[in-house]
Design a protein around this motif. Sequence first.
Motif, PDB file in Angstrom:
ATOM      1  N   ALA A   3       0.832  -1.206   0.000  1.00  0.00           N
ATOM      2  CA  ALA A   3       0.000   0.000   0.000  1.00  0.00           C
ATOM      3  C   ALA A   3       0.861   1.249   0.000  1.00  0.00           C
ATOM      4  N   LYS A   4       1.953   1.208   0.744  1.00  0.00           N
ATOM      5  CA  LYS A   4       2.860   2.358   0.790  1.00  0.00           C
ATOM      6  C   LYS A   4       3.488   2.608  -0.580  1.00  0.00           C
ATOM      7  N   ILE A   8       3.050   5.944  -3.051  1.00  0.00           N
ATOM      8  CA  ILE A   8       4.217   6.665  -3.577  1.00  0.00           C
ATOM      9  C   ILE A   8       4.130   6.744  -5.088  1.00  0.00           C
ATOM     10  N   PHE A   9       3.761   5.648  -5.732  1.00  0.00           N
ATOM     11  CA  PHE A   9       3.617   5.626  -7.184  1.00  0.00           C
ATOM     12  C   PHE A   9       2.535   6.599  -7.641  1.00  0.00           C
ATOM     13  N   VAL A  10       1.406   6.617  -6.935  1.00  0.00           N
ATOM     14  CA  VAL A  10       0.310   7.529  -7.278  1.00  0.00           C
ATOM     15  C   VAL A  10       0.757   8.973  -7.130  1.00  0.00           C
TER      16      VAL A  10
END
Length: 70
Positions: A3-4, A8-10
């Motif tokens: 999820a982290k 970060i990608f988003v």
Amino acid sequence: MKAKLFWIFVLLLVFPFTVDAQCAMCRAVVESEADGSTAEGINNGIVYLMAIPYVLVAGLFYFIYRRMRG
């Protein structure tokens, strides 16, 4: 953890960074042109160079797909 990495990608996609990745000579030529034909040519060259690997990989996957089905 996943999820982290996802968030970060988003965030990287939502807030892109401005990057000036041209060499000094290319940038000088593009900025000195009044009509923009050189800039268009450089952009077309970049798209051409970017597209070739995708076409090759797509062809490889198509070949593998045909071999697996047949």
